[in-house]
Design an enzyme around this catalytic site. Structure first.
Site, PDB file in Angstrom:
ATOM      1  N   GLY A  40       0.825  -1.215   0.000  1.00 36.85           N
ATOM      2  CA  GLY A  40       0.000   0.000   0.000  1.00 36.85           C
ATOM      3  C   GLY A  40       0.850   1.251   0.000  1.00 36.85           C
ATOM      4  O   GLY A  40       2.084   1.187   0.045  1.00 36.85           O
TER       5      GLY A  40
ATOM      6  N   THR B 239       1.096   3.537   2.348  1.00 34.88           N
ATOM      7  CA  THR B 239       1.794   3.765   3.631  1.00 34.88           C
ATOM      8  C   THR B 239       3.022   2.850   3.711  1.00 34.88           C
ATOM      9  O   THR B 239       4.092   3.266   4.167  1.00 34.88           O
ATOM     10  CB  THR B 239       0.835   3.521   4.822  1.00 34.88           C
ATOM     11  OG1 THR B 239      -0.418   4.135   4.539  1.00 34.88           O
ATOM     12  CG2 THR B 239       1.390   4.106   6.107  1.00 34.88           C
TER      13      THR B 239
ATOM     14  N   GLY C 247      -0.102  -1.698   6.419  1.00 34.50           N
ATOM     15  CA  GLY C 247      -1.111  -0.652   6.585  1.00 34.50           C
ATOM     16  C   GLY C 247      -2.492  -1.250   6.790  1.00 34.50           C
ATOM     17  O   GLY C 247      -2.655  -2.462   6.973  1.00 34.50           O
TER      18      GLY C 247
ATOM     19  N   ASP D 299      -7.010  -0.267   5.923  1.00 35.27           N
ATOM     20  CA  ASP D 299      -8.033   0.649   5.405  1.00 35.27           C
ATOM     21  C   ASP D 299      -8.922   1.162   6.525  1.00 35.27           C
ATOM     22  O   ASP D 299      -9.409   2.296   6.454  1.00 35.27           O
ATOM     23  CB  ASP D 299      -8.870  -0.061   4.337  1.00 35.27           C
ATOM     24  CG  ASP D 299      -7.997  -0.505   3.180  1.00 35.27           C
ATOM     25  OD1 ASP D 299      -7.392   0.373   2.547  1.00 35.27           O
ATOM     26  OD2 ASP D 299      -7.872  -1.715   2.956  1.00 35.27           O
TER      27      ASP D 299
ATOM     28  N   GLY E 143      -5.713  -2.506  -1.495  1.00 33.15           N
ATOM     29  CA  GLY E 143      -4.774  -2.727  -2.602  1.00 33.15           C
ATOM     30  C   GLY E 143      -4.918  -4.118  -3.205  1.00 33.15           C
ATOM     31  O   GLY E 143      -4.140  -4.508  -4.081  1.00 33.15           O
TER      32      GLY E 143
ATOM     33  N   GLU F  66      -1.389 -10.898   2.536  1.00 34.04           N
ATOM     34  CA  GLU F  66      -1.182 -10.162   3.799  1.00 34.04           C
ATOM     35  C   GLU F  66      -1.603 -11.020   4.986  1.00 34.04           C
ATOM     36  O   GLU F  66      -0.933 -11.056   6.022  1.00 34.04           O
ATOM     37  CB  GLU F  66      -1.978  -8.857   3.773  1.00 34.04           C
ATOM     38  CG  GLU F  66      -1.389  -7.854   2.787  1.00 34.04           C
ATOM     39  CD  GLU F  66      -2.261  -6.636   2.508  1.00 34.04           C
ATOM     40  OE1 GLU F  66      -1.721  -5.656   1.991  1.00 34.04           O
ATOM     41  OE2 GLU F  66      -3.468  -6.664   2.796  1.00 34.04           O
TER      42      GLU F  66
END
Ligand code: 5RP
Length: 217
Positions: A29, A31, A82, A84, A97, A103
């Site tokens: 992402g 970040t 990161g 959302d 993403g 993840e």
């Protein structure tokens, strides 16, 4: 303070959790992109990184970090990623993403999941951000009907294929008061690869960038 400044701030703050000489878990992402830049600037030498996406793998390679196959490690001490949305219990929605499956896999083998976010990601109840659900293409319509039966409005993410060759369904309109149950329920449906709720394996630490500085919880 603008969004990019906050992202850079929280990305830098996450460096305190990075242990030199180890294999680090790295998410995906904008970040995380800032985190990879901060890692490059820090001069910290890693043994390598297990990455949650092709996008982050490329960026890590560009700064000289070698990519480690997850099959070659048993566990990771730290995973930085990161989110959302972040709720008060540190349960998350991820997958904006489209990398939520990888993840979740990397988070699962990590001893400490450090989530980096700016204050705009904080919510009381998860669900204002549409929940991403990765599905096998053949199950797309069947799963969409099940998600609609839960009260969601479902949109297949247009022009997007995950790193695993699948589709993302974005589900708006859910008010997720019991994220653990919903995560389990959706994941049991045949054809779902994973959903973007990170409640069973939530973040251990959340670093939040605010105009007043970094808050940790
Ligand atoms: C990718 C993710 C990201 O961590 C999430 O979408 C947050 O992204 P950004 O840092 O760009 O706001 O889950 O699948």
């Amino acid at each position: 303070m603008d969004a990019l400044t906050l992202k850079k701030m929280v990305a830098k703050a996450a460096l305190q959790y990075v242990q030199p000489g180890t294999v680090l878990g790295v998410g995906t992402g904008s970040t995380v992109d800032c985190f990879i830049d901060a890692l490059a600037d820090s001069g910290i030498q890693l043994k390598g990184a297990v990455s949650s996406s092709i996008r982050s793998e490329k960026k890590l390679r560009e700064i000289g970090v070698s990519i480690v196959d997850m099959n070659d490690v048993e566990s990771l001490s730290v995973y930085v990623d990161g989110a959302d949305e972040v709720d008060p219990a540190n349960c998350l929605i991820k997958g904006g993403g489209g990398a939520n499956t990888r993840e979740k896999i990397v988070a699962d083998i990590s001893e400490k999941f450090v989530c980096i976010a700016d204050q705009s990601k904080l919510v009381q109840v998860l669900g204002a951000f549409p929940l991403p659900v990765e599905v096998l293409p053949m199950a797309c319509n069947a799963i969409a009907r099940k998600l609609e039966a839960l009260g969601g409005q479902v949109k297949p993410r247009e022009g997007f294929t995950t790193d695993n060759g699948n589709i993302i369904l974005d589900v708006a309109g859910l008010r997720i008061t019991d994220p653990v149950s919903l995560e389990k329920e959706i994941n049991h449906w045949p054809g779902v690869v994973t959903n973007g709720l990170f409640a069973i394996r939530k973040a251990d630490v959340v670093l939040i960038a605010t105009a007043e500085g970094i808050k940790t919880r």
